[in-house]
Design a protein around this motif. Structure first.
Motif, short mmCIF file in Angstrom:
data_model
loop_
_atom_site.label_atom_id
_atom_site.label_comp_id
_atom_site.label_asym_id
_atom_site.label_seq_id
_atom_site.Cartn_x
_atom_site.Cartn_y
_atom_site.Cartn_z
N SER A 140 0.83 -1.21 0.00
CA SER A 140 0.00 0.00 0.00
C SER A 140 0.86 1.26 0.00
O SER A 140 0.52 2.27 -0.65
CB SER A 140 -0.91 0.03 1.24
OG SER A 140 -1.84 -1.02 1.16
N GLU A 191 0.17 3.61 -3.21
CA GLU A 191 -0.70 4.77 -2.96
C GLU A 191 -0.13 6.08 -3.49
O GLU A 191 -0.82 7.08 -3.53
CB GLU A 191 -0.95 4.88 -1.46
CG GLU A 191 -2.31 5.47 -1.17
CD GLU A 191 -2.47 5.76 0.31
OE1 GLU A 191 -3.61 5.92 0.73
OE2 GLU A 191 -1.46 5.85 1.01
N ALA A 222 -2.16 4.66 4.12
CA ALA A 222 -1.58 3.37 3.73
C ALA A 222 -2.15 2.24 4.61
O ALA A 222 -2.42 1.13 4.12
CB ALA A 222 -0.05 3.42 3.85
N ASP A 254 -5.63 1.42 3.51
CA ASP A 254 -5.55 0.69 2.25
C ASP A 254 -5.12 -0.77 2.49
O ASP A 254 -5.66 -1.69 1.86
CB ASP A 254 -4.53 1.39 1.34
CG ASP A 254 -4.54 0.84 -0.07
OD1 ASP A 254 -5.54 1.07 -0.79
OD2 ASP A 254 -3.55 0.16 -0.44
N ALA A 255 -4.19 -0.95 3.45
CA ALA A 255 -3.69 -2.30 3.72
C ALA A 255 -4.80 -3.17 4.31
O ALA A 255 -4.93 -4.35 3.97
CB ALA A 255 -2.49 -2.22 4.68
N ARG A 310 -7.00 -4.14 1.56
CA ARG A 310 -6.26 -5.09 0.69
C ARG A 310 -6.37 -6.51 1.28
O ARG A 310 -6.61 -7.47 0.55
CB ARG A 310 -4.81 -4.63 0.61
CG ARG A 310 -3.94 -5.39 -0.38
CD ARG A 310 -2.53 -4.82 -0.37
NE ARG A 310 -2.47 -3.49 -0.98
CZ ARG A 310 -2.32 -3.27 -2.28
NH1 ARG A 310 -2.19 -4.29 -3.10
NH2 ARG A 310 -2.29 -2.04 -2.75
N TYR A 357 -7.19 -7.37 -5.50
CA TYR A 357 -7.43 -6.00 -5.03
C TYR A 357 -7.06 -4.93 -6.07
O TYR A 357 -7.81 -3.99 -6.32
CB TYR A 357 -6.63 -5.75 -3.73
CG TYR A 357 -6.80 -4.36 -3.17
CD1 TYR A 357 -8.04 -3.93 -2.69
CD2 TYR A 357 -5.74 -3.47 -3.11
CE1 TYR A 357 -8.20 -2.67 -2.17
CE2 TYR A 357 -5.89 -2.20 -2.60
CZ TYR A 357 -7.13 -1.79 -2.13
OH TYR A 357 -7.30 -0.53 -1.63
N ASP A 358 -5.90 -5.18 -6.73
CA ASP A 358 -5.47 -4.17 -7.73
C ASP A 358 -6.46 -4.10 -8.89
O ASP A 358 -6.74 -3.02 -9.43
CB ASP A 358 -4.05 -4.49 -8.22
CG ASP A 358 -3.03 -4.22 -7.12
OD1 ASP A 358 -3.28 -3.31 -6.29
OD2 ASP A 358 -2.01 -4.91 -7.06
#
Lengths: 428, 318
Positions: free
Chosen positions: A76, A80, A156, A159-160, A163, A173-174
């Motif tokens: 992340s 990011e 981050a 986001d993690a 994820r 996830y991507d």
């Protein structure tokens, strides 16, 4: 017996008034140099203000029994970066570069030791991963941490967490991010001649307010000069010396004419800078020529209304302090258009806008705002009627201002009461 | 059309609220004359002058200045108001140029006239100075120049000598004499009787808005017959005083340090020449003279009964 009006004497008074206002250091700096410098600096402003933040370095310790969070956070932190680019939030700043390493700690008993190390600034951040789904991670940073670094780590971490949820749900996830990424829509305006220009809703709302504010500033700055110069002539007792050479009406006409020229200089200077700024942003099409002409048409009406009031007040008082008590009620009426700009901008043909178009001394400012805001044209009859009402008001206000001026310039002593002012209006 | 009369007022009245400042004043000022406009503080002098200048308008009556109104003849009139002032930050020459242009002086003549007047009023090297840098007396002289730089036919000076020291007052007196010699009609207000006596051909005295006196100086001296003898005895003044106070025509006898003589006030019905004979016969005298009537005495006689006026005069330091 009527006052004679000699154009020669009026022009001499006007020229002195203009010269002693416009040829001063303060005026030249504020009205001529400053706008030119601002116009010149505007393109450079972005470059001058742009900054490159300090990279995020050191060690980020992640206490996580599962051992999965550290890897997700590392991904992340790298991924990011694109979301923090110049297009995102801060146009004057580069994104925070991440050069820190992420260290996974499986042994939770080391938490206290790691806290102590963080407090001693041996760590960049400490992340404690919990089993609680409501609060899956906790971020600890030393007191010296930079706000932008903390902000970067918070984002981050969020986001993690997402994820890892995606991984648990067997999703890429991507790929999901790519699917969810909402594209920017570029809006352009196409003019009659086919030219395209980038649309800016905010700017289009601000331009009419800018027109009104420009008119307001130009009118009020010179009307204020008129007020102070009249008071100065009274308090320095030069008034009667002048009245031995010119009639009160010649003096008033000359002073108003001279300050009208000052006002025009302010209008042209700041108007030119505003137009230059719009031109630099390729947005000249939001200022049609017709709108500029309307501003020019309303300018003398607005100026004469305000100047008549200020000249009357200036002649009636002995100093600026006394003037405040008379200026305050006048100012309430005069700032009304500024206070009402939002409802008028949102509904330029609504009842409030239409009503205030006919009420002096707000009418010139409200009309400029309506005309330059309205998507649908303001009915022509309303504009013409407002012009007629305003011009009649100008005549009445100049008559009243002149009556007060004629008596007031020779009066010394206490500030006149409203009843005394009414008596001055009726005096020969 | 040129008339022999420069200023003509007929039954002029002016009221400010409850106060009637000017009550039906009529007067005439002949061309080329110097007329003193006298009266105590608050008599209505400045109000009358402002009406003559058309700065304020009369409630009733008629005013004619140089055959027209002051508004029509502004460029032919010079005016030094009682409330004097200058643009503080303006330079002296710039201020005078501005006033000269307003008065219609041709541009080519302005600088020469300003330089001449600055020299005449003993103001060397001030033209580049800002007005606020000048002393009060110098500012007053600059203001006088502003009122005469256009070479007016009529000059109206409201209290021109107030606030001036004796040296500057003398400079101003010389300037007024020069203007009179050049044929300028001058009307000036003052409550300094001595100055008026020195400068005027004619005097108009007003009090509480009404005209009390309008006559030439000679006429005034004739009209206000002298009633005081000055007698300097050869020997003891006390004995002389005791002898003289019982003379039939003498109502009062006192020693005057200023005159170094006895002052004998005569009865209203007395013949001054007969009284002088009686004095000479009663006591040996070094000199006996009939004192000349001063405007001061006339002034006090006409308005002196008003104690408030006298008090105001004292406060004003006259």
């Amino acid at each position: 017996m009527t006052d004679s009006l000699s154009p020669r004497r009026i022009m001499l008074v006007a020229w002195r008034e203009f010269r002693h206002t416009a040829f001063t250091k303060g005026f030249i700096l504020g009205t001529i140099v400053l706008p030119v410098v601002l116009a010149a600096l505007f393109p450079l402003l972005g470059g001058l203000l742009k900054s490159t933040p300090t990279p995020l370095t050191g060690t980020i310790a992640v206490v996580d029994a599962s051992g999965r969070f550290a890897s997700a956070l590392e991904q992340s932190l790298q991924a990011e970066v694109k979301d923090e680019g110049p297009d995102a939030k801060d146009p004057f700043s580069e994104p925070v570069a991440v050069q820190a390493k992420v260290e996974a700690i499986a042994d939770a008993s080391r938490t206290d030791a790691l806290r102590s190390e963080l407090a001693a600034e041996g760590l960049t951040a400490l992340v404690l991963v919990h089993a609680d789904p409501e609060s899956p991670a906790e971020l600890l940073v030393p007191s010296s941490s930079r706000p932008r670094h903390t902000q970067r780590l918070e984002r981050a971490l969020r986001d993690a967490v997402v994820r890892l949820r995606a991984q648990d749900a067997k999703q890429d996830y991507d790929h999901l991010l790519t699917l969810m990424d909402a594209p920017r829509i570029r809006a352009s305006r196409v003019s009659r001649d086919g030219a395209e220009a980038r649309e800016s809703i905010a700017l289009r709302m601000l331009v009419p307010v800018g027109f009104m504010a420009l008119l307001w500033i130009a009118v009020f700055s010179s009307a204020n000069y008129l007020l102070t110069s009249t008071i100065e002539e009274k308090s320095s007792r030069v008034m009667e010396v002048l009245l031995s050479a010119v009639s009160p009406m010649e003096l008033l006409a000359g002073k108003m004419l001279g300050q009208a020229a000052v006002s025009a200089v302010v209008l042209v200077m700041y108007g030119s800078v505003a137009l230059a700024g719009l031109g630099a942003m390729a947005m000249m099409d939001v200022v049609p020529l017709a709108h500029l002409l309307w501003v020019v048409a309303w300018f003398p009406i607005a100026y004469l209304m305000v100047a008549a009031v200020m000249a009357g007040i200036g002649s009636a008082v002995n100093d600026l302090h006394e003037a405040q008590s008379l200026v305050a009620p006048a100012m309430i009426a005069l700032v009304l258009p500024l206070a009402l700009w939002l409802p008028i901008s949102e509904n330029p043909n609504g009842a409030v806008a239409v009503a205030f178009s006919f009420i002096p001394p707000a009418s010139p400012f409200v009309n400029v705002l309506r005309i330059t805001t309205a998507s649908d044209p303001v009915p022509l009859w309303q504009v013409l009627l407002a012009l007629g009402v305003s011009m009649a008001s100008v005549v009445a206000m100049i008559w009243a201002g002149a009556r007060v001026f004629r008596v007031g310039v020779l009066m010394q002593g206490k500030t006149p009461t409203p009843r005394e002012l009414l008596r001055w209006l009726r005096s020969r | 059309m040129s008339s022999a009369i420069a200023i003509r007022l007929h039954e002029v009245r002016k009221r400010f609220g409850a106060t009637e400042a000017v009550r039906g004043i009529s007067m005439e000022v002949a061309r080329g004359s110097v007329c003193g406009f006298l009266g105590p503080n608050g008599a209505g002098k400045s109000t009358t002058i402002r009406m003559i200048m058309s700065i304020i308008l009369p409630d009733a009556g008629h005013i004619e200045v140089l055959g027209a109104t002051a508004l029509d003849a502004k460029d032919r009139i010079g005016y030094l108001p009682e409330e004097r002032g200058l643009y503080r930050k303006m330079r002296v020459a710039e201020f005078l140029r501005y006033m000269a242009r307003l008065k219609g002086v041709p541009s080519r003549d302005i600088d020469h006239r300003i330089a001449t007047w600055l020299e005449r009023l003993e103001l060397p090297g001030v033209s580049r100075k800002r007005c606020m840098e000048l002393s009060k007396g110098m500012q007053q002289k600059v203001q006088l120049i502003a009122s005469v730089v256009h070479e007016p036919e009529l000059l109206i000076l409201d209290e021109p000598f107030s606030g001036l020291d004796p040296v500057n007052a003398r400079v101003l007196t010389r300037a007024i004499d020069g203007l009179r010699a050049a044929g300028t009609t001058i009307l000036f207000s003052t409550h300094q009787m001595r100055t008026a006596e020195d400068l005027c051909d004619r005097v108009v005295l007003i009090h509480r808005g009404e005209k009390l006196l309008d006559e030439t100086l000679e006429g005034i001296r004739r009209r206000f017959d002298p009633r005081t003898l000055l007698a300097e005895p050869m020997e003891d003044a006390s004995a002389a005083r005791a002898a003289l106070r019982h003379l039939p025509d003498v109502t009062d006898c006192a020693w005057s340090d200023a005159d170094r003589a006895l002052q004998l006030r005569l009865d209203e019905a007395a013949d001054p020449h007969g009284a002088m004979q009686q004095v000479l016969q009663a006591v040996p005298m070094r000199r006996v003279e009939l004192r000349r009537t001063t405007l001061d005495e006339v002034f006090v006689r006409l308005v002196g009964g008003d104690q408030q006026v006298l008090a105001a005069q004292e406060v004003a330091g006259d």
